[in-house]
Design a protein around this motif. Structure first.
Motif, short mmCIF file in Angstrom:
data_model
loop_
_atom_site.label_atom_id
_atom_site.label_comp_id
_atom_site.label_asym_id
_atom_site.label_seq_id
_atom_site.Cartn_x
_atom_site.Cartn_y
_atom_site.Cartn_z
N LEU A 135 23.88 13.72 -21.44
CA LEU A 135 23.68 14.53 -22.64
C LEU A 135 24.26 15.93 -22.48
N SER A 136 23.99 16.55 -21.34
CA SER A 136 24.47 17.92 -21.11
C SER A 136 25.78 17.97 -20.34
N GLY A 137 26.09 16.89 -19.62
CA GLY A 137 27.27 16.89 -18.76
C GLY A 137 27.05 17.59 -17.45
N ASP A 138 25.78 17.90 -17.11
CA ASP A 138 25.46 18.65 -15.90
C ASP A 138 24.94 17.73 -14.79
N ILE A 139 25.09 18.19 -13.57
CA ILE A 139 24.44 17.57 -12.42
C ILE A 139 23.16 18.35 -12.15
N VAL A 140 22.04 17.65 -12.11
CA VAL A 140 20.74 18.32 -12.02
C VAL A 140 19.97 17.81 -10.80
N GLY B 6 0.76 -1.23 0.00
CA GLY B 6 0.00 0.00 0.00
C GLY B 6 0.80 1.28 0.00
N VAL B 7 2.13 1.19 -0.11
CA VAL B 7 2.99 2.38 -0.11
C VAL B 7 3.87 2.35 -1.35
N GLU B 8 4.04 3.52 -1.97
CA GLU B 8 5.00 3.67 -3.07
C GLU B 8 6.10 4.64 -2.65
N MET B 9 7.26 4.46 -3.24
CA MET B 9 8.39 5.34 -2.91
C MET B 9 8.04 6.80 -3.08
N GLN B 10 7.25 7.12 -4.13
CA GLN B 10 6.91 8.50 -4.40
C GLN B 10 6.14 9.17 -3.26
N ASP B 11 5.52 8.37 -2.38
CA ASP B 11 4.75 8.93 -1.27
C ASP B 11 5.64 9.75 -0.33
N TYR B 12 6.93 9.39 -0.24
CA TYR B 12 7.84 10.08 0.67
C TYR B 12 9.03 10.72 -0.05
N PHE B 13 9.03 10.63 -1.36
CA PHE B 13 10.12 11.21 -2.16
C PHE B 13 10.07 12.73 -2.12
N HIS B 14 11.24 13.35 -1.99
CA HIS B 14 11.31 14.81 -2.04
C HIS B 14 12.04 15.30 -3.30
N HIS B 15 13.28 14.85 -3.50
CA HIS B 15 13.99 15.19 -4.72
C HIS B 15 15.18 14.25 -4.89
N LEU B 16 15.79 14.29 -6.05
CA LEU B 16 17.01 13.51 -6.28
C LEU B 16 17.99 14.36 -7.07
N MET C 194 16.07 17.03 -9.44
CA MET C 194 14.76 16.73 -9.99
C MET C 194 13.77 16.49 -8.85
N ASP C 195 12.60 17.15 -8.93
CA ASP C 195 11.56 16.93 -7.93
C ASP C 195 10.58 15.87 -8.41
N LYS C 196 9.51 15.68 -7.66
CA LYS C 196 8.56 14.62 -7.97
C LYS C 196 7.94 14.80 -9.35
N GLN C 197 7.58 16.04 -9.69
CA GLN C 197 6.96 16.30 -10.98
C GLN C 197 7.93 15.99 -12.13
N ASP C 198 9.19 16.35 -11.95
CA ASP C 198 10.19 16.09 -12.98
C ASP C 198 10.33 14.58 -13.26
N CYS C 199 10.17 13.78 -12.22
CA CYS C 199 10.41 12.33 -12.34
C CYS C 199 9.24 11.58 -12.98
N ARG C 200 8.06 12.21 -13.04
CA ARG C 200 6.88 11.62 -13.68
C ARG C 200 6.60 10.20 -13.16
N PHE C 201 6.47 10.10 -11.87
CA PHE C 201 6.20 8.80 -11.26
C PHE C 201 4.81 8.30 -11.62
N VAL D 292 21.88 9.45 -14.70
CA VAL D 292 22.39 8.54 -13.68
C VAL D 292 22.07 9.14 -12.32
N ILE D 293 21.25 8.48 -11.53
CA ILE D 293 20.87 9.00 -10.22
C ILE D 293 22.06 8.89 -9.26
N LEU D 294 22.36 10.00 -8.60
CA LEU D 294 23.49 10.07 -7.68
C LEU D 294 23.06 9.88 -6.23
N ASN D 295 21.95 10.50 -5.85
CA ASN D 295 21.42 10.35 -4.49
C ASN D 295 19.95 10.71 -4.49
N VAL D 296 19.26 10.29 -3.44
CA VAL D 296 17.82 10.51 -3.32
C VAL D 296 17.52 11.06 -1.93
#
Length: 342
Positions: free
Chosen positions: A151-156, A135-145, A158-165, A181-185
Motif C-alpha cells: 500500500l505504501s511501498g515501504d519496508i517496515v 505447548g510452544v507458539e512461535m510468538q514465544d520467541y519472536f522478536h520482530h520481522l 514490526m514487533d510482537k504488538q504490531d503483529c497482533r498474535f 509481504v514478510i521478508l525476514n523474521v
C-alpha cells in the motif's frame, strides 16, 4: 536499470501446495529480492492485480483456477544477528524452510524452537499462522520481522504488538492479508534454556529413551519421532497438517462434556476456559479414516485431512464442513478451520 518483470502464465501450483491440489495460477512470479516487490508496486498493471503470497503452500487449500498474481517467496538466508547477556538473536529470510531453520538453530547450540520441529512451511509464513506445537507458539520467541507494504511501498519493521498474535492467528490473516509481504523474521533465543515438556507424549518418550536431562536436540528428536508416527508426509499423501484449531470452550461446557466422556482430554487456559483436542472430537464423531469423494480423514490422526488422489478444493471444503456439522451436533463445539481457502 531493472529489467521489467514478466510473470509466467497459467502455471501449475500442484507441487507448490502441500495438499497437492491441481490448481493453476493465471500469473506467477518467484520473488528472490526486495527489489522485485518494489518493482511490482510501481508497475501499474501488476500492482492492480489481486495477489496471493505463497510460502511453502502448507496452510492453503486452493481452488482449481486462480485468477491472481501468485508471488512465491523464495528469499533465502539465515544468520545470527547479535547477542546480549540474555539472548541470541537469529534471523531467517522468508523463503527458508522452517524445519531446516530450526535444525540450524540447534546446530548453533541454541534452544527455544525445538518444540516446533518438523512443522512444514517457510520461516516467512510462520508469523502469519503463529505456528505452534507441543505447548510452544512461535510468538514465544519472536522478536520482530521486516515486511514490504504494497500500500505504501515501504519496508517496515514490526514487533510482537504490531503483529497482533493470537492462537494460530495474526494481523497478516486479516488487515494485512496479501498487502504485507514478510521478508525476514528475527527470534530471540534464550541463553538460559529450559525444556518445555508438559504437552503431549514428549516427556514419556524421553523417559523411555533413558534421557533424564534432555538438551534442545533431544527434545527436537523426540518431537520429530512423534510427529512422524502420527502425521503423513505431504510428499507421499497430500495434506495441510492440522486442519482444525483445538477449540477453547467455557469451563461449564468442558465440565458437562467431561461428565459424559471421562476420557476427553482438556487443557486449562489462563482465562478460565479449556482447550479441547479437535482430533479426539472428530474421531469420536466417527470420521477417522473416512472420506467424502477424493478427500479423507487420515487414518492415524483425525485432525489431518488428506488428498486421496485428485481431490479438489471444493471436495476438501465439503468434507471439512461435514465434519464441523457432525462435531457440533454431538458435542455442541464449533471447530474452526486452520488453512486458508483460496
Amino acid at each position: 536499470m531493472n529489467m521489467p518483470l514478466l510473470p509466467q502464465k497459467n502455471i501449475s501450483l500442484q507441487k507448490l501446495n502441500s495438499f497437492g491440489i491441481a490448481a493453476h495460477a493465471s500469473a506467477f512470479l518467484r520473488i528472490e529480492s526486495e527489489q522485485q516487490l518494489i518493482q511490482i508496486s510501481r508497475d501499474q498493471q501488476l500492482a492492480r492485480m489481486p495477489r496471493l503470497i505463497l510460502g511453502g503452500g502448507s496452510n492453503l487449500v486452493l481452488s482449481d483456477k486462480l485468477d491472481v498474481l501468485v508471488l512465491q517467496m523464495a528469499m533465502m538466508g539465515k544468520h545470527i544477528v547479535e547477542e546480549n547477556e540474555d539472548f541470541v538473536y537469529v534471523c531467517a529470510a522468508a523463503g527458508e524452510p522452517w524445519h531446516e531453520f530450526v535444525l540450524w538453530t540447534l546446530q548453533q547450540g541454541l534452544g527455544g524452537l525445538e518444540n516446533l520441529s518438523l512443522i512444514p512451511g517457510t520461516a516467512g509464513a510462520a508469523p502469519i499462522q503463529n505456528i505452534g506445537a507441543y505447548g510452544v507458539e512461535m510468538q514465544d520467541y519472536f522478536h520482530h520481522l521486516t515486511a514490504f507494504d504494497f500500500l505504501s511501498g515501504d519496508i517496515v519493521t514490526m514487533d510482537k504488538q504490531d503483529c497482533r498474535f493470537a492462537y494460530r492467528d495474526s494481523i497478516f490473516k486479516h488487515d494485512y492479508r496479501d498487502r504485507m509481504v514478510i521478508l525476514n523474521v528475527v527470534f530471540a533465543l534464550p541463553k538460559i534454556w529450559q525444556p518445555r515438556l508438559n504437552y503431549g507424549d514428549v516427556a514419556q518418550l524421553l523417559i523411555a529413551k533413558g534421557i533424564t536431562a534432555p538438551g534442545p536436540k533431544d527434545v527436537s528428536d523426540a518431537i520429530i519421532a512423534i510427529r512422524r508416527s502420527k502425521l503423513p508426509d505431504p510428499a507421499e499423501i497430500g495434506n495441510a497438517g492440522s486442519f482444525f484449531k483445538n477449540p477453547i470452550v467455557s469451563a461449564e461446557l468442558r465440565d458437562s462434556l467431561h461428565a459424559q466422556y471421562p476420557a476427553m482430554v482438556s487443557y486449562a487456559q489462563t482465562d478460565g476456559g479449556y482447550k479441547l483436542a479437535a482430533g479426539w472430537l472428530i474421531e469420536q464423531s466417527g470420521w477417522k479414516g473416512k472420506a467424502l469423494g477424493n478427500a479423507g480423514v487420515y487414518q492415524k490422526q483425525a485432525l489431518v485431512l488428506v488428498n486421496l488422489g485428485g481431490a479438489t478444493g471444493a471436495e476438501v471444503r465439503r468434507l471439512a464442513q461435514q465434519i464441523q456439522a457432525d462435531v457440533f451436533d454431538k458435542f455442541g463445539v464449533e471447530l474452526e478451520i486452520e488453512p486458508v481457502f483460496v
